[in-house]
Design a protein around this motif. Structure first.
Motif, PDB file in Angstrom:
ATOM      1  N   GLU A  32     -63.888 -51.295   2.235  1.00 14.85           N
ATOM      2  CA  GLU A  32     -64.405 -50.309   1.283  1.00 14.85           C
ATOM      3  C   GLU A  32     -65.753 -49.767   1.743  1.00 14.85           C
ATOM      4  N   LEU A  33     -66.599 -50.649   2.258  1.00 14.15           N
ATOM      5  CA  LEU A  33     -67.902 -50.223   2.776  1.00 14.15           C
ATOM      6  C   LEU A  33     -67.729 -49.306   3.983  1.00 14.15           C
ATOM      7  N   ASP A  35     -65.239 -47.371   4.622  1.00 17.07           N
ATOM      8  CA  ASP A  35     -64.765 -46.071   4.142  1.00 17.07           C
ATOM      9  C   ASP A  35     -65.919 -45.246   3.574  1.00 17.07           C
ATOM     10  N   ARG A  36     -66.787 -45.880   2.792  1.00 22.45           N
ATOM     11  CA  ARG A  36     -67.944 -45.166   2.222  1.00 22.45           C
ATOM     12  C   ARG A  36     -68.867 -44.647   3.322  1.00 22.45           C
ATOM     13  N   LEU A  37     -69.130 -45.494   4.312  1.00 26.63           N
ATOM     14  CA  LEU A  37     -70.023 -45.087   5.395  1.00 26.63           C
ATOM     15  C   LEU A  37     -69.410 -43.981   6.242  1.00 26.63           C
ATOM     16  N   HIS A  38     -68.115 -44.079   6.474  1.00 26.75           N
ATOM     17  CA  HIS A  38     -67.462 -43.027   7.260  1.00 26.75           C
ATOM     18  C   HIS A  38     -67.593 -41.683   6.557  1.00 26.75           C
ATOM     19  N   ARG A  39     -67.342 -41.681   5.252  1.00 31.12           N
ATOM     20  CA  ARG A  39     -67.427 -40.427   4.499  1.00 31.12           C
ATOM     21  C   ARG A  39     -68.864 -39.917   4.427  1.00 31.12           C
ATOM     22  N   ALA A  40     -69.805 -40.828   4.234  1.00 24.88           N
ATOM     23  CA  ALA A  40     -71.208 -40.419   4.087  1.00 24.88           C
ATOM     24  C   ALA A  40     -71.815 -39.972   5.411  1.00 24.88           C
ATOM     25  N   HIS A  68     -77.911 -41.979  -0.651  1.00 19.41           N
ATOM     26  CA  HIS A  68     -77.191 -43.247  -0.834  1.00 19.41           C
ATOM     27  C   HIS A  68     -78.175 -44.415  -0.694  1.00 19.41           C
ATOM     28  N   LEU A  71     -77.124 -47.893   0.245  1.00 19.02           N
ATOM     29  CA  LEU A  71     -76.593 -48.109   1.596  1.00 19.02           C
ATOM     30  C   LEU A  71     -77.677 -47.963   2.665  1.00 19.02           C
TER      31      LEU A  71
END
Length: 201
Positions: A32-33, A35-40, A68, A71
């Motif tokens: 999940e992390l 995925d968030r980092l990839h998108r951000a 963010h 993060l």
């Protein structure tokens, strides 16, 4: 019909590997992390601003942390060593060497960040084989915007019908096609060799 004399290469995932998901998974054991980092980081506007050369990497990190804050440490770590994912795709570098020895003119047309491009240029000696380099950050324009193809053709004095462009993005190839440049949609080293052999024979 004009004979192809000029071969134009994209960089990311054509000559150098760019696999941000693999890189993020090597840093963080949390899907999940990742995925968030990839998108951000890798899919957000800052990444394209870096490619366009309108912000520095330090400014990108600062902007992303403001957006963010939870993060902050992960974003900092992601940017700390990401250049090292840009490894050569060896079979395709050998294609570059072979084409050069056969007398073709070679060019690069790529969307790339300033610092990352300078890093790989210094690290890999095969960049000296190219007759011209048009990189997005240098001109504040991105593929597939028409201006970047115009810059390539004008600055390198190329005749479109004498060119073939290799890219992994269909949109970028469509942009080149608008100027009469033939395209190869890169999918694998073997496929690239087959298509080049057919076009250049």
């Amino acid at each position: 019909m004009r004979r192809i004399q000029n071969v134009i290469f994209d960089l990311g995932n054509v000559l150098v590997k760019f696999r941000p998901d693999e890189y993020l998974l090597s840093l963080f054991d949390d899907a999940e992390l990742v995925d968030r980092l990839h998108r951000a980081v890798f899919s957000g506007p800052e990444w394209f601003m870096l490619d366009r050369g309108v912000i520095t990497q330090e400014q990108a990190v600062e902007r992303l942390i403001k957006q963010h804050p939870d993060l902050a440490s992960e974003i900092t770590l992601t940017f700390a060593d990401w250049f090292n994912i840009l490894k050569p795709i060896s079979p395709n570098v050998e294609v570059v060497r072979s084409l050069k020895s056969s007398g073709y003119n070679l060019y690069v047309l790529s969307n790339f960040h300033k610092a990352a491009f300078e890093f790989i240029c210094e690290k890999y000696d095969w960049f000296s084989l190219f007759d011209g380099l048009v990189i997005s950050y240098q001109h504040q324009v991105l593929k597939p915007e028409p201006a970047i193809y115009q810059i390539l053709l004008a600055s390198c004095a190329l005749i479109p019908e004498e060119c073939v462009f290799i890219d992994d993005s269909l949109a970028n190839l469509a942009g080149a096609s608008e100027f009469g440049i033939k395209g190869i949609h890169y999918q694998s080293p073997d496929q690239l060799r087959l298509e080049l052999n057919y076009i250049l024979k």
